[in-house]
Design a protein around this motif. Structure first.
Motif, mmCIF file in Angstrom:
data_model
loop_
_atom_site.group_PDB
_atom_site.id
_atom_site.type_symbol
_atom_site.label_atom_id
_atom_site.label_comp_id
_atom_site.label_asym_id
_atom_site.label_seq_id
_atom_site.Cartn_x
_atom_site.Cartn_y
_atom_site.Cartn_z
ATOM 1 N N PHE A 34 8.825 -23.019 12.371
ATOM 2 C CA PHE A 34 8.781 -21.651 11.860
ATOM 3 C C PHE A 34 8.086 -21.636 10.499
ATOM 4 O O PHE A 34 7.935 -22.674 9.841
ATOM 5 C CB PHE A 34 10.188 -21.056 11.758
ATOM 6 N N LEU A 35 7.676 -20.438 10.099
ATOM 7 C CA LEU A 35 7.012 -20.232 8.822
ATOM 8 C C LEU A 35 7.948 -19.465 7.899
ATOM 9 O O LEU A 35 8.348 -18.335 8.191
ATOM 10 C CB LEU A 35 5.718 -19.431 9.016
ATOM 11 N N LEU A 36 8.308 -20.085 6.791
ATOM 12 C CA LEU A 36 9.113 -19.433 5.765
ATOM 13 C C LEU A 36 8.186 -18.647 4.841
ATOM 14 O O LEU A 36 7.185 -19.184 4.349
ATOM 15 C CB LEU A 36 9.873 -20.467 4.945
ATOM 16 N N VAL A 37 8.504 -17.386 4.600
ATOM 17 C CA VAL A 37 7.710 -16.550 3.700
ATOM 18 C C VAL A 37 8.628 -16.066 2.583
ATOM 19 O O VAL A 37 9.603 -15.341 2.842
ATOM 20 C CB VAL A 37 7.082 -15.355 4.436
ATOM 21 N N GLY A 38 8.343 -16.502 1.345
ATOM 22 C CA GLY A 38 9.242 -16.213 0.239
ATOM 23 C C GLY A 38 8.606 -15.477 -0.913
ATOM 24 O O GLY A 38 7.401 -15.186 -0.919
ATOM 25 N N ASN A 39 9.437 -15.162 -1.903
ATOM 26 C CA ASN A 39 8.994 -14.498 -3.133
ATOM 27 C C ASN A 39 9.010 -15.478 -4.288
ATOM 28 O O ASN A 39 9.937 -16.272 -4.434
ATOM 29 C CB ASN A 39 9.912 -13.316 -3.457
ATOM 30 N N HIS A 40 7.973 -15.431 -5.091
ATOM 31 C CA HIS A 40 7.973 -16.196 -6.327
ATOM 32 C C HIS A 40 8.699 -15.402 -7.416
ATOM 33 O O HIS A 40 8.749 -14.166 -7.378
ATOM 34 C CB HIS A 40 6.543 -16.474 -6.799
ATOM 35 N N THR A 41 9.259 -16.119 -8.390
ATOM 36 C CA THR A 41 9.918 -15.475 -9.528
ATOM 37 C C THR A 41 9.358 -16.055 -10.817
ATOM 38 O O THR A 41 8.637 -17.057 -10.811
ATOM 39 C CB THR A 41 11.445 -15.705 -9.493
ATOM 40 N N LYS A 44 7.080 -5.912 -17.366
ATOM 41 C CA LYS A 44 8.238 -5.034 -17.473
ATOM 42 C C LYS A 44 8.303 -4.074 -16.285
ATOM 43 O O LYS A 44 7.327 -3.409 -15.948
ATOM 44 C CB LYS A 44 8.162 -4.245 -18.778
ATOM 45 N N GLY A 45 9.463 -4.044 -15.629
ATOM 46 C CA GLY A 45 9.662 -3.153 -14.494
ATOM 47 C C GLY A 45 9.210 -3.712 -13.163
ATOM 48 O O GLY A 45 9.325 -3.032 -12.134
ATOM 49 N N GLU A 46 8.710 -4.956 -13.133
ATOM 50 C CA GLU A 46 8.207 -5.539 -11.895
ATOM 51 C C GLU A 46 9.144 -6.592 -11.297
ATOM 52 O O GLU A 46 8.772 -7.276 -10.354
ATOM 53 C CB GLU A 46 6.826 -6.167 -12.120
ATOM 54 N N GLU A 47 10.345 -6.689 -11.819
ATOM 55 C CA GLU A 47 11.284 -7.680 -11.309
ATOM 56 C C GLU A 47 11.489 -7.497 -9.804
ATOM 57 O O GLU A 47 11.770 -6.400 -9.339
ATOM 58 C CB GLU A 47 12.631 -7.555 -12.029
ATOM 59 N N TYR A 48 11.331 -8.601 -9.073
ATOM 60 C CA TYR A 48 11.565 -8.659 -7.623
ATOM 61 C C TYR A 48 10.655 -7.738 -6.807
ATOM 62 O O TYR A 48 10.965 -7.398 -5.676
ATOM 63 C CB TYR A 48 13.055 -8.405 -7.305
ATOM 64 N N GLN A 49 9.535 -7.351 -7.386
ATOM 65 C CA GLN A 49 8.514 -6.669 -6.600
ATOM 66 C C GLN A 49 7.604 -7.723 -5.968
ATOM 67 O O GLN A 49 7.303 -8.756 -6.582
ATOM 68 C CB GLN A 49 7.682 -5.734 -7.474
ATOM 69 N N LEU A 50 7.158 -7.476 -4.748
ATOM 70 C CA LEU A 50 6.269 -8.395 -4.049
ATOM 71 C C LEU A 50 4.824 -8.011 -4.340
ATOM 72 O O LEU A 50 4.322 -7.015 -3.812
ATOM 73 C CB LEU A 50 6.556 -8.353 -2.544
ATOM 74 N N LEU A 86 14.830 -14.934 -2.897
ATOM 75 C CA LEU A 86 15.635 -15.516 -3.968
ATOM 76 C C LEU A 86 15.753 -14.522 -5.117
ATOM 77 O O LEU A 86 14.755 -13.987 -5.598
ATOM 78 C CB LEU A 86 15.034 -16.822 -4.476
ATOM 79 N N VAL A 87 16.986 -14.279 -5.543
ATOM 80 C CA VAL A 87 17.282 -13.416 -6.677
ATOM 81 C C VAL A 87 17.961 -14.254 -7.756
ATOM 82 O O VAL A 87 18.775 -15.129 -7.452
ATOM 83 C CB VAL A 87 18.171 -12.232 -6.246
ATOM 84 N N GLY A 88 17.612 -13.984 -8.989
ATOM 85 C CA GLY A 88 18.132 -14.751 -10.129
ATOM 86 C C GLY A 88 16.993 -15.275 -10.979
ATOM 87 O O GLY A 88 17.093 -15.348 -12.197
ATOM 88 N N GLY A 89 15.883 -15.623 -10.317
ATOM 89 C CA GLY A 89 14.759 -16.199 -11.035
ATOM 90 C C GLY A 89 14.026 -15.235 -11.937
ATOM 91 O O GLY A 89 13.418 -15.636 -12.931
ATOM 92 N N ASP A 90 14.072 -13.935 -11.623
ATOM 93 C CA ASP A 90 13.443 -12.941 -12.495
ATOM 94 C C ASP A 90 14.383 -12.460 -13.586
ATOM 95 O O ASP A 90 14.007 -11.594 -14.388
ATOM 96 C CB ASP A 90 12.962 -11.733 -11.672
ATOM 97 N N ASP A 91 15.602 -13.006 -13.626
ATOM 98 C CA ASP A 91 16.573 -12.604 -14.639
ATOM 99 C C ASP A 91 16.715 -13.625 -15.761
ATOM 100 O O ASP A 91 17.469 -13.400 -16.706
ATOM 101 C CB ASP A 91 17.942 -12.381 -13.973
ATOM 102 N N VAL A 92 16.005 -14.744 -15.650
ATOM 103 C CA VAL A 92 16.128 -15.755 -16.703
ATOM 104 C C VAL A 92 15.375 -15.332 -17.973
ATOM 105 O O VAL A 92 15.622 -15.866 -19.045
ATOM 106 C CB VAL A 92 15.610 -17.132 -16.222
ATOM 107 N N ALA A 127 11.029 -6.697 5.392
ATOM 108 C CA ALA A 127 12.253 -7.481 5.550
ATOM 109 C C ALA A 127 12.584 -8.242 4.275
ATOM 110 O O ALA A 127 13.748 -8.290 3.840
ATOM 111 C CB ALA A 127 12.106 -8.446 6.723
ATOM 112 N N LEU A 128 11.575 -8.839 3.659
ATOM 113 C CA LEU A 128 11.805 -9.619 2.442
ATOM 114 C C LEU A 128 12.227 -8.720 1.288
ATOM 115 O O LEU A 128 13.147 -9.057 0.531
ATOM 116 C CB LEU A 128 10.551 -10.410 2.079
ATOM 117 N N GLN A 129 11.580 -7.569 1.158
ATOM 118 C CA GLN A 129 11.982 -6.649 0.085
ATOM 119 C C GLN A 129 13.405 -6.164 0.298
ATOM 120 O O GLN A 129 14.174 -6.018 -0.666
ATOM 121 C CB GLN A 129 11.024 -5.461 0.033
#
Length: 284
Positions: free
Chosen positions: A49-56, A134-140, A164-170, A249-251
């Protein structure tokens, strides 16, 4: 000509064995760290399978945690499609990345991995997804990129969205995209981070420093998305459909994890709240 997937130096093979031996031994420590992880039951058992993720903005968290938990669940090595800068690297740094599974994110390399039925990971946003303002946290920030969908469709690979959530909050983002600072620094930004047309984000961590704020990481593997093209559906239309389904789905995963994070007393890694940390729902 050597095959970068098959032909590896002995030192890389040795490093690979060492990395995964250590990873297997770290299980108890990882459990004590209380990473929030759910959806592992959604991973196809054959590893194909292909994992498709978000960078933070943290960068490291998704790159380390996604392959770790997939390996822990299925025993497979995830092959991450990395930036083309990997090809220019030399020395121990490149050896470690290759041993962990990273390969240059080239379509031909991705196709070869899929022909060999490997587990593949891609971040469609690339470096741009890490450079949040600023304001782009967790946007793809994918900017219409759909090569991953084309590749998955061509090889009949299901897509597993993983958020993954948490990486844009550091860090706190201090300036907006399109603002004076961002526009003024686009030239030097391209030379520093290699992304065209993007300036340098200004951020702060703990207080006024660049020390990252301690944050719990929340990881979710979504339900597989079938990429088999229906009869009579034009190729281009289906590619766009798969891309849109994956992004939606990812969003949705990111939005839900952020909501769950708000009610977690352990979200800032307060040791006094360790025992009350939010736990994933049991697989049902």
């Amino acid at each position: 000509m050597t095959n970068p997937i098959v032909d590896r130096a002995n030192r890389v093979a040795t490093l690979q064995k060492a990395i995964f031996t250590v990873a297997d031994l770290l299980g108890p420590a990882v459990d004590l760290s209380r990473f929030y992880v759910d959806g592992l039951e959604n991973l196809p058992r054959d590893g194909r399978f292909l994992l498709v993720g978000n960078h933070t903005t943290a960068g490291w968290a998704e790159v380390v945690l996604i392959p770790y938990f997939v390996h822990r669940e299925l025993g497979v090595r995830v092959r991450g499609l990395a930036t083309r800068q990997l090809a220019d690297m030399r020395g121990i740094g490149r050896d470690v990345l290759e041993a962990a599974g990273a390969v240059v994110g080239d379509p031909d390399v991705g196709a070869e991995l899929m022909r060999q039925n490997e587990t593949v990971l891609v971040f469609p946003g690339g470096g741009r997804d890490m450079l949040k303002f600023k304001g782009e946290e967790y946007q793809l920030l994918w900017e219409g990129r759909s090569g991953f969908a084309r590749l998955a469709i061509a090889h009949d690979y299901p897509i597993v969205p993983v958020g993954l959530v948490g990486g844009d909050d550091v860090y706190h983002m201090l300036v907006e995209r399109g603002g004076t600072w961002e526009r003024m620094t686009r030239g030097i930004g391209q030379r520093l981070h290699g992304v065209n047309g993007v300036g340098i984000p200004l951020v702060r961590g703990v207080g006024p420093t660049m020390v990252p704020r301690p944050q719990r990481m929340y990881l979710r593997f979504g339900s597989p998305i079938d990429t088999t093209r229906p009869a009579k559906t034009p190729v281009a239309d289906w590619q766009n459909t798969v891309k849109e389904r994956t992004q939606t789905a990812l969003q949705g995963i990111l939005d839900d994890l952020r909501t769950r994070r708000e009610s977690d007393p352990y979200r800032n890694l307060n040791p006094l709240a360790w025992g009350r940390a939010l736990r994933p729902l049991a697989a049902g």
